[in-house]
Design a protein around this motif. Structure first.
Motif, PDB file in Angstrom:
ATOM      1  N   SER A 182       0.814  -1.217   0.000  1.00 44.89           N
ATOM      2  CA  SER A 182       0.000   0.000   0.000  1.00 44.89           C
ATOM      3  C   SER A 182       0.851   1.272   0.000  1.00 44.89           C
ATOM      4  O   SER A 182       0.331   2.356  -0.151  1.00 44.89           O
ATOM      5  CB  SER A 182      -0.954  -0.016   1.193  1.00 44.89           C
ATOM      6  N   TYR A 183       2.153   1.137   0.195  1.00 42.93           N
ATOM      7  CA  TYR A 183       3.001   2.330   0.215  1.00 42.93           C
ATOM      8  C   TYR A 183       3.784   2.524  -1.078  1.00 42.93           C
ATOM      9  O   TYR A 183       4.503   3.497  -1.225  1.00 42.93           O
ATOM     10  CB  TYR A 183       4.027   2.255   1.356  1.00 42.93           C
ATOM     11  N   ILE A 184       3.720   1.556  -1.952  1.00 41.46           N
ATOM     12  CA  ILE A 184       4.613   1.598  -3.114  1.00 41.46           C
ATOM     13  C   ILE A 184       3.826   2.015  -4.351  1.00 41.46           C
ATOM     14  O   ILE A 184       2.789   1.435  -4.669  1.00 41.46           O
ATOM     15  CB  ILE A 184       5.273   0.216  -3.334  1.00 41.46           C
ATOM     16  N   PHE A 185       4.311   3.025  -5.043  1.00 37.43           N
ATOM     17  CA  PHE A 185       3.568   3.574  -6.173  1.00 37.43           C
ATOM     18  C   PHE A 185       4.270   3.390  -7.501  1.00 37.43           C
ATOM     19  O   PHE A 185       3.671   3.481  -8.551  1.00 37.43           O
ATOM     20  CB  PHE A 185       3.241   5.038  -5.937  1.00 37.43           C
ATOM     21  N   ASN A 186       5.583   3.183  -7.469  1.00 42.23           N
ATOM     22  CA  ASN A 186       6.295   2.983  -8.721  1.00 42.23           C
ATOM     23  C   ASN A 186       5.977   1.600  -9.279  1.00 42.23           C
ATOM     24  O   ASN A 186       5.825   0.634  -8.539  1.00 42.23           O
ATOM     25  CB  ASN A 186       7.801   3.082  -8.489  1.00 42.23           C
ATOM     26  N   ARG A 225       8.980  13.240 -14.099  1.00 43.17           N
ATOM     27  CA  ARG A 225       9.448  11.999 -13.484  1.00 43.17           C
ATOM     28  C   ARG A 225      10.810  11.606 -14.037  1.00 43.17           C
ATOM     29  O   ARG A 225      11.711  11.221 -13.289  1.00 43.17           O
ATOM     30  CB  ARG A 225       8.476  10.857 -13.780  1.00 43.17           C
ATOM     31  N   MET A 270      -1.428   8.927   3.190  1.00 44.51           N
ATOM     32  CA  MET A 270      -0.114   8.617   2.632  1.00 44.51           C
ATOM     33  C   MET A 270       0.718   9.894   2.502  1.00 44.51           C
ATOM     34  O   MET A 270       1.873   9.957   2.918  1.00 44.51           O
ATOM     35  CB  MET A 270      -0.307   8.057   1.220  1.00 44.51           C
ATOM     36  N   TYR A 307      -0.598   5.069  10.022  1.00 47.04           N
ATOM     37  CA  TYR A 307       0.624   5.334   9.268  1.00 47.04           C
ATOM     38  C   TYR A 307       1.200   6.687   9.661  1.00 47.04           C
ATOM     39  O   TYR A 307       2.391   6.828   9.929  1.00 47.04           O
ATOM     40  CB  TYR A 307       0.311   5.298   7.766  1.00 47.04           C
ATOM     41  N   LYS A 361       7.352  11.774  -3.903  1.00 47.04           N
ATOM     42  CA  LYS A 361       8.283  10.946  -3.152  1.00 47.04           C
ATOM     43  C   LYS A 361       9.720  11.211  -3.567  1.00 47.04           C
ATOM     44  O   LYS A 361      10.615  11.298  -2.722  1.00 47.04           O
ATOM     45  CB  LYS A 361       7.955   9.464  -3.364  1.00 47.04           C
ATOM     46  N   ILE A 398       2.042  11.343  -6.747  1.00 44.55           N
ATOM     47  CA  ILE A 398       2.702  10.901  -5.518  1.00 44.55           C
ATOM     48  C   ILE A 398       4.095  10.350  -5.779  1.00 44.55           C
ATOM     49  O   ILE A 398       5.003  10.518  -4.969  1.00 44.55           O
ATOM     50  CB  ILE A 398       1.810   9.868  -4.780  1.00 44.55           C
ATOM     51  N   VAL A 399       4.298   9.760  -6.934  1.00 41.73           N
ATOM     52  CA  VAL A 399       5.640   9.259  -7.262  1.00 41.73           C
ATOM     53  C   VAL A 399       6.617  10.423  -7.344  1.00 41.73           C
ATOM     54  O   VAL A 399       7.729  10.374  -6.822  1.00 41.73           O
ATOM     55  CB  VAL A 399       5.608   8.450  -8.578  1.00 41.73           C
TER      56      VAL A 399
END
Lengths: 451, 834
Positions: free
Chosen positions: A134-138, B47, B117, B152, B83, B79-80
């Motif tokens: 649930s935390y990984i988007f790539n 990106r 998140m 979280y 991050k 969101i990528v």
């Protein structure tokens, strides 16, 4: 608690670098790599997995030729850090499908994403592939498995028992199949590493099986699973810690010395009907590790002989006999034997009609290598080698040569007779019928015949 | 250098090589163009650019110059992208505090995002900036983060508070965050939040403990029973690594009675079956610590943990098994007898790395006893022929060590002599050294050995240690080796080429010994060697040669008495590590100390030894005996504990020391067995011993003890060393806690702890450590009963401003703790009266 985590290539290049606490200097990767590469302490040539340089502790594990490293100034639990490093590599493999220098380089942003969630300020947060989802988007860029160089038999052990046969190895837990939909499947592998030492007269000195039941689930919705083992499995040798054999031969029971289980395994019914129940989380993990010293039939008998044959000459005869059923076939067999240091030439006499056999004398380390592609159960093979020496031998040749060691893999065979009787998946609907794969594989760990 | 290369294959815009500045400025330009753009697909281009920046960052190219462009581009909902931006900002903020200010705004905004998140990520990045003058911006978001509905975000916030503490401790304390964390720790439903609170509080309170009484109390409160049980009852809900954290805490808990010990062990029993080695080792530590004072149970624990440890050592990678084996090694060394039937598990596999083999060889050596020696030595002999030379050497040493610890060495001597027949240089070298040691212990074997040794060609022996051993044997058994004088002579001829001073020293001594036995044959060689020795540039060689020369001038018979007196056999060779050090390492089970085989103070700075380390506490305080006039009669106590598990080699040591009476034996050890042990006696003990010695010299008695209540007589000369004190303090439960009101005179007299220490000392209550500054002092005292060695330990915390002293008493014999408490209070209350 760790300060930094990094992955270095064999050449010492930084592939991934993450600093969590800022209390170890930046040059730590170079310091580490120099130290490991030019290790020469205590008369040893290989750096231990943990060492201290100027108050900084460096931990490393070697995985597929890469160095996974953690640094810290604190007096931490070494096991914890080793487990963590292994776990990071496993989670990464779960996401990337395949773990290699190339896959890490192409996916380094995803790897950073993982690292940020696995560790915060040096403390482990979670290493569960499932939770991390649930935390990984790539999206992973999957590297073509065919482009990964074949791993030699020795590298099997560089990664512990993590290598799995078959196709599951290269599938990411998040990437979609080319067809768009994911295939519902679950793999259960019973992997056994066997160690046997034969005396010069062919008598078994020690034998041991270290096994693991490994699972890799691609099931959606986390259904509960039941794994049933043989009903005659017992654990513990009745409180006696003796290593001795013989007590149980003939009874047919499988007696494990000891075992341990994954966090998620419930043993409520184990005593009753030898079933393990668990809700497998995504990714690869060991359901159970076990150890057995009960007497078992070694899959190969190995005998080796070296004797003088005139001045400056000797003959070596190595014989291997496959003592497993003819339904199984061993592959990637490699037999090695160190020869006297003054050996100058070797000529081989491979048996007539042998296919896929190769015998070679490695001049650099004075070693005889005999490789065979396949050995069918029940078969016997012999190698004769004529050695020429550059000087007179002094007395006892058997002290100058050997022992013979052997590497092999035998799919669909296990020496311990531990079995998964059935694999039950709690049904979500009548049509739900995922693929289940139960596979056995036996590998040599330390398989040695003395001279 | 590959990541950029792959990137360039993929990004169509500009194929490039990562060479340096021009690349970075190019990136900056491209980023700037994209910053304001809202065109569709712009996020994808961003990106690619971001990836490039981060790949440069990874391989060490400085891309901090694009900081402002990165920040400008970060206004996005992708969101990528976010991050990657956070990762970048976290990396460079510290070195660019001014520009870091730019990021505060968007990070704070993101902390209020709808998506948990994003809130979590932003908060984590905000706290990772590590810029001291931005801390004021952290407090608000952290406060609301702790109350966030998403676990979280709370997880991240707790770690954020720990980060804040490290940037600015005051800000963290002033905002009263520790109290909030404590509340959260006790109430949050999410176990990882709870675990984070625990580790954050441990770090914060340990950090504060030296300066704040309250923090120190709070830290100790983590070890209270209700809290420990709260954690223990939930332990299965925690993640594997968080379980380790809890277990570490439990290992420091002191249960009130034995039934509690069993309850805890039963509860944790199944943790020993865990596949994660870290969990198993942490559990073992708990079991070990809990049962330290229960000998039988402690032994049962050894039996119980054997199988799981061996299983762990056999599964997983070599690195994992090394970590486990190091711990197994420690246990085997402490109680070799308990593992003597498991020796086959310590046999080496041919494909194991040498760091694993080395540990196994040491374990094999330790567990060898009458029953298994034959098999172990046979196995070891196989390794001697091994291609791995360091391991072959190690194996020979192992055989030798076994020979030295056994009584029936007959067969072993034969094997050793066979090694010499292998004619491999390194095998010969190692074997010679061993035979020499063996002869020093068992001279009765000299006949067999010397026959073989005498036939070795000295040309084949090159390693200094082996050469020295050979020369020693030639001198010692000059009468048995026919050629001894001639072999020595030929070696003396090569004096100039001999680099090792050790060898030259041995040549001198051996020539002397040979001369005494066979004067006519050796006289010439002796003359040559003495001349060469006196002309030697090496100080010791020169001095020894000169001394021999003068002795001989005086009288050859006196010289013989000095150089070659009759000697006693060595019964036990000195252990290389003191028991105190070994116990220290054992106390630090499940840490690097075990792997390095050194206690943590030898390789770690004080602040990194981990939370809760007791010795820190003592270490921070000045040791009582430092001031010259306060006499603490401390000595290293010869622990009388002959128990198998708790004292490892006590018996050997005492035997070794009883052997020291023989002067020659001692000098032999000096000369040939390498550097002697550097015994790490604690400075306190040395100081104390020194001051006592001075006292004795000056004939000053120790102040006569004032009369105590008749119920309890204390030993005026009680002794305890700091190590034992610490160990006891950790093991024993608190019997009594009391608050004492101080007299005004007492308060007035207490400007430094010294007067109080002297006062207590005069009443047979000794101070072992003291510290603090007015108005707060902390002292540790101990006392021993006069009739037996039962000990009382006291922690005394004095606050002058409130005229109060808090005392905690621990006692070996708890039934007398009340009586002792009374004595203590009555003595204490008289302070300042006279």
């Amino acid at each position: 608690m760790i300060s930094q985590f990094f992955v270095l290539s064999q050449r010492g290049d930084n592939i991934v670098f993450r600093d969590y606490r800022g209390d170890v200097q930046k040059g730590s990767t170079e310091i580490f790599f120099r130290k490991v590469k030019f290790w020469k302490e205590d008369g040893e040539e290989e750096a231990p997995p943990v060492f201290n340089v100027d108050g900084v502790n460096y931990f490393h594990v070697k995985i597929v030729g890469l160095l996974f490293v953690a640094t810290t100034r604190a007096n931490v639990s070494p096991s914890l850090i080793m487990e963590l490093l292994q776990r990071i590599s496993r989670v990464t493999k779960d996401y990337l499908g395949i773990l290699s220098e190339e896959s890490l380089r192409r996916n380094f942003v995803l790897v950073y994403e993982l690292l940020d969630e696995v560790i915060d300020f040096g403390y482990v947060q979670t290493t569960s592939t499932e939770v991390l989802k649930s935390y990984i988007f790539n999206e992973p860029i999957v590297v073509d498995a065919a482009r990964v160089p074949a791993l030699g038999p020795a590298s099997l052990f560089m990664q512990g028992n993590k290598r799995m046969p078959g196709t599951a190895v290269t599938k990411s837990v998040v990437a979609n199949e080319p067809g768009g939909r994911k295939r519902e499947e679950i793999f259960v592998d019973i992997i056994e590493k066997i160690s046997v030492t034969f005396s010069s007269s062919g008598y078994i000195l020690t034998s041991e099986i270290d096994g693991t039941i490994q699972m890799k689930s691609y099931l959606t919705g986390n259904p509960e699973i039941k794994l049933a083992l043989n009903e005659d499995v017992t654990i513990g040798r009745g409180g006696s810690s003796a290593y001795g054999y013989g007590s149980s031969v003939g009874s047919g029971a499988v007696i494990l010395d000891d075992c341990n289980f994954h966090e998620s395994v419930h043993l409520d019914n184990f005593d009753l009907d030898r079933t393990l129940s668990l809700v497998p989380s995504d990714g690869e993990f060991s359901v159970m590790n076990y150890r057995m010293t009960q007497e078992f039939k070694p899959p190969f008998r190995v005998t080796a002989l070296i004797e003088e044959a005139g001045a400056l000459k000797a003959e070596v005869i190595i014989k291997i006999r496959a003592e497993f059923p003819s339904s199984a076939t061993a592959n990637t067999i490699l037999v090695q034997m160190p020869l006297p240091s003054y050996t100058s030439r070797v000529s081989f006499d491979v048996e007539p009609g042998a296919v896929g056999q190769l015998a070679d004398f490695k001049e650099a380390n004075k070693r005889l290598e005999w490789s065979l592609k396949k050995i069918v159960g029940g078969a016997e093979h012999t190698l004769r080698a004529k050695l020429t020496f550059s000087q007179e031998t002094h007395g006892n040749l058997t002290k100058e040569a050997g022992p013979v060691s052997m590497n092999f893999t035998i799919p669909m065979y296990n020496a311990s007779r531990l079995q998964v009787k059935y694999l039950q998946i709690a049904k979500k609907s009548k049509t739900y019928n995922p693929y289940r794969w139960v596979r056995y594989v036996t590998q040599a760990n330390s398989y040695v015949a003395r001279m | 250098m590959a990541p950029p290369a792959y990137q360039s294959q993929r990004s169509s815009s500009s194929p490039s090589q990562p060479s340096g500045k021009s690349e970075v400025s190019d990136l900056r330009l491209q980023l700037r163009q994209l910053a304001g753009s809202r065109a569709p697909g712009v996020d994808d281009s961003k990106r690619e650019l971001y990836k490039k920046v981060i790949s440069y960052m990874t391989i060490g190219i400085d891309v901090s110059s694009v900081f402002s462009e990165m920040v400008m581009c970060s206004a996005t909902s992708d969101i990528v992208l976010k991050k990657m931006c956070y990762l970048y900002v976290g990396n460079y903020a510290k070195s660019n505090p001014d520009i870091a200010l730019l990021t505060i705004n968007f990070l704070q905004r993101d902390c209020k995002d709808q998506d948990p998140m994003i809130r979590g990520l932003a908060l984590r990045s905000l706290c990772s900036l590590r810029v001291p003058n931005l801390v004021e911006y952290l407090v608000g978001p952290l406060g609301s983060g702790l109350k966030d509905g998403s676990s979280y975000v709370r997880m991240v916030a707790v770690m954020g508070i720990l980060k804040l503490y490290h940037i600015s401790a005051n800000t963290c304390i002033d905002a009263d965050f520790p109290a909030t964390l404590k509340h959260l720790m006790l109430n949050d439903p999410e176990t990882q939040v709870v675990a984070n609170c625990l580790l954050a509080l441990q770090e914060i309170w340990s950090g504060e403990a030296s300066s704040s009484e309250e923090a120190s109390r709070e830290r100790d409160s983590l070890l209270r029973k209700p809290l420990i049980y709260y954690f223990l009852n939930r332990i299965r809900e925690f993640g594997e690594f968080a379980q380790c954290l809890v277990l570490e805490l439990v290992a420091k808990y002191v249960p009130s009675d034995n039934s509690e010990v069993f309850d805890i062990m039963n509860l944790l029993e199944d943790r020993l079956q865990h596949a994660n080695g870290a969990v198993v080792l942490a559990t073992i530590k708990v079991f070990m610590q809990l049962t330290l004072s229960m000998t039988d149970v402690h032994q049962q624990v050894y039996e119980r943990i054997k199988a799981p440890l061996i299983t762990l050592a056999n599964t997983g990678s070599h690195e994992q098994s090394y970590a486990v084996l190091s711990h197994l090694h420690l246990l085997v060394m402490r109680a070799p007898m308990l593992f003597s039937s498991d020796y086959k598990h310590f046999y080496c596999h041919y494909n194991e790395p040498s760091y694993v083999k080395k540990l196994k060889l040491e374990m094999l050596t330790a567990v060898a006893n009458e029953d298994n020696t034959y098999e172990i030595v046979t196995e070891l002999c196989e390794y001697v022929a091994n291609v791995d030379i360091p391991i072959a050497r190690e194996s020979i040493r192992a055989v030798g060590k076994i020979a030295l610890q056994q009584y029936d060495v007959n067969a072993i001597v034969d094997r050793l002599l066979q090694f010499l027949e292998m004619e491999k240089d390194y095998v010969t070298a190692e074997t010679l050294v061993l035979i020499k040691d063996l002869l020093r212990k068992y001279p009765q074997w000299s006949h067999d050995c010397i026959a073989v040794v005498g036939s070795i060609s000295s040309n084949n022996v090159q390693e200094p240690k082996a050469k020295a051993a050979l020369i020693w044997m030639l001198g010692e058994y000059a009468q048995d080796v026919a050629d001894a004088p001639y072999i020595l002579e030929s070696m003396i001829e090569n004096w100039e080429e001999e680099d090792s001073a050790e060898v030259r020293l041995h040549l001198l001594t051996a020539s002397m010994k040979c001369f005494f036995r066979r004067p006519p044959e050796t006289q010439k060689a002796l003359g040559t060697v003495l001349a060469a020795g006196i002309a030697d540039f090496h100080q010791d060689v020169h001095d020894r040669a000169l001394m021999y020369y003068r002795l001989l001038q005086q009288s050859p018979s006196i010289a013989e008495k000095v150089v070659n007196p009759p000697k006693q056999d060595v019964s036990v060779f000195a252990d290389t590590q003191s028991n105190e050090i070994k116990d220290r390492i054992f106390d630090e089970f499940n840490s690097l100390s075990v792997v390095y085989q050194k206690p943590s103070f030898m390789f770690t700075d004080k602040e990194h030894r981990g939370p809760f380390e007791f010795s820190d506490e003592l270490g921070n305080l000045s040791i009582g005996s430092e001031s010259a006039n306060s006499v603490v009669p401390a000595q290293i106590v010869d622990a009388n504990d002959k128990d198998l598990l708790l004292s490892t080699t006590e018996k050997e040591d005492s035997r070794a020391s009883s052997n020291n009476g023989d002067g020659y034996g001692a000098s032999l050890i000096d000369a040939s067995s390498g550097p002697l042990v550097a015994v790490d006696t604690q400075p306190a003990v040395q100081a104390a011993q020194a001051s006592m010695a001075i006292d004795d010299l000056l004939g000053l008695g120790i102040t006569a003890p004032a009369p105590l209540p008749p119920s309890l007589k204390l030993n005026a000369k009680a002794v305890i060393d700091p190590g034992t004190f610490q160990q006891k303090w950790r093991q024993l439960p608190v019997c009594l806690t009391q608050e004492i009101q101080m007299t005004s005179q007492g308060v007035a007299a207490l400007t430094t702890p010294q007067p109080l220490i002297q006062h207590m000392q005069g009443n047979s209550i000794h101070c072992i450590a003291s510290g603090g500054q007015s108005p707060n002092f902390k002292l540790f005292f101990f006392a021993q009963k006069a009739e037996d060695t039962s000990t009382f330990l006291v922690e005394c915390v004095i606050n002058k401003s409130s005229s109060k002293a808090q005392i905690k008493i621990k006692a070996d014999d708890q039934s007398t703790s009340n009586a002792f408490s009374e004595s203590f209070q009555s003595v204490f209350s008289k302070f300042g009266m006279s």
